[in-house]
Design an enzyme around this catalytic site. Structure first.
Site, PDB file in Angstrom:
ATOM      1  CB  CYS A 124     -31.525  43.056 106.102  1.00 54.51           C
ATOM      2  SG  CYS A 124     -33.217  43.701 105.021  1.00 54.51           S
ATOM      3  CB  CYS A 172     -32.355  49.101  94.244  1.00 58.01           C
ATOM      4  SG  CYS A 172     -32.736  50.718  94.303  1.00 58.01           S
ATOM      5  CB  CYS A 173     -29.986  44.408  96.895  1.00 60.96           C
ATOM      6  SG  CYS A 173     -31.233  44.655  98.182  1.00 60.96           S
TER       7      CYS A 173
END
Length: 393
Positions: free
Chosen positions: A78, A208-209
């Protein structure tokens, strides 16, 4: 080192996205146009992505032009976009190049992210072992187990309420409402966040993304190159640090397992490099892949003392009118999180903030902006940008 051009394309859900090469080309063209240069003037390019075949960076860039320059593909989970930026900055700082392009993109699949290879050693085996020892096993998505578990451990220590975590998601949507690049721009309430399906620990679905597709890019140049070609020099990279895991990451503490010490060490290095205190920071784009990680990152970055994140949130110190505006873009929670693009999207947002070009998201009189991007496995990148000539040197 100056950020002379930035660009990105609107982020989208997987069902509504263009292919990765079209996304990347849109972002690269926007960054080159913003800088006022042609691709032929770029000496090196660093392409960040996680889910894609080797040399996808070349495939994407060739649609803009084929100049024969070195193109290096970067994969650091990420934190991939910021890792590409870190390499671009290093190339300029070392004198190896005067004009470098960093771009990141991701064409993600629907659903939770996970490992792709079952026939070789898993880089997350140690993370799984620590998490399972600390909190048992679960059918929840693995990333949610890690970050949700970290949030639960923090809440157990400090008595943090579920509503406090939910308030971060509410803020993210409120900020994203002014960002035309963001995926989720509709407001939500604390009650709606808490009523969404439970995922793990304090996390519900709206904390939550989402899987996201998108791309962003930045042009980094030396001062001499910028002046020679009449480019803008109003945003400077004042300091930057990348760290990876240390022994404490695997000592059984869930917040440390998800990168607390990596983030703190990287931030401390940047503060030491620049002589800037965290209390000087006016705006920050930080890694809010889950509400729990935004809360933890406040303390890891020194924005508020350990154990005080709930007070920081409830008193509105993390938004407009407070001490430091966090994630004016809407962050990963609302803008979206295309893994390879996230770090460069953060760079674009902070560049616009320092230029005064963030429109409805603009933070007043910004001179210092902090960026924080982590990837489990792991790597943390912290970057400090400043408005050029904003302080004595």
């Amino acid at each position: 080192m100056y950020v002379t051009g930035v660009g990105m394309v609107p982020f989208a859900t997987p069902s509504r996205s263009e292919p990765y090469d079209a996304l990347a080309q849109g972002a690269v063209r926007a960054a080159l146009s913003d800088a006022g240069i042609d691709l032929s003037q770029v000496e090196q390019a660093y392409a960040g992505y996680v889910y894609g075949d080797s040399t996808s960076g070349q495939k994407a860039l060739y649609g803009v032009g084929m100049t024969g320059m070195p193109v290096i593909n970067v994969n650091n989970n990420c934190s991939t976009g910021s890792s590409a930026l870190w390499l671009a900055r290093q190339a300029v700082q070392s004198g190896a190049a005067d004009c470098v392009l960093a771009f990141g993109f991701e064409q993600m699949e629907r659903g939770a992210i996970g490992s792709k290879w079952a026939d070789r050693p898993d880089p997350f085996a140690a993370f799984s072992a620590v998490a399972h020892e600390a909190q048992g096993t679960s059918d929840a998505p693995f990333a949610a187990q890690l970050f949700g578990g970290a949030g639960a451990a923090y809440a157990e220590t400090y008595g943090t309420r579920a509503e406090t975590f939910a308030a971060i998601a509410v803020k993210a949507r409120k900020h994203a409402a002014n960002n035309p690049y963001a995926v989720f721009r509709d407001p939500v309430s604390v009650e709606q966040v808490l009523a969404s399906p439970h995922i793990y620990g304090p996390l519900t679905r709206l904390q939550c993304c989402p899987p996201t597709c998108g791309a962003a890019a930045a042009v980094v140049t030396s001062g001499s190159f910028a002046r020679r070609h009449g480019l803008r020099t109003d945003v400077r990279i004042a300091g930057q640090a990348m760290t990876t895991d240390v022994a404490t990451s695997f000592a059984g503490d869930m917040p440390k397992l998800v990168g607390y010490d990596m983030s703190r060490t990287a931030a401390d290095k940047v503060y030491e490099q620049t002589g800037v205190s965290p209390t000087d920071i006016e705006v920050v784009e930080l890694h809010d892949c889950f509400t729990a990680n935004e809360l933890l990152s406040y303390e890891a970055l020194g924005l508020t003392p350990e154990g005080t994140a709930e007070k920081f949130i409830l008193e509105g110190e993390n938004t407009y009118g407070g001490r430091v505006v966090t994630n004016p873009s809407g962050g990963l929670l609302s803008k979206g999180h295309p893994l390879g693009a996230t770090g460069l999207a953060q760079c674009a947002e902070l560049t616009w903030q320092l230029r005064g070009q963030a429109d409805g998201r603009q933070v007043d009189d910004v001179t210092l902006a902090l960026q924080h991007n982590i990837g489990l496995g792991g790597a943390a990148v912290v970057t400090l940008y400043e408005k050029a000539d904003s302080r004595a040197r």
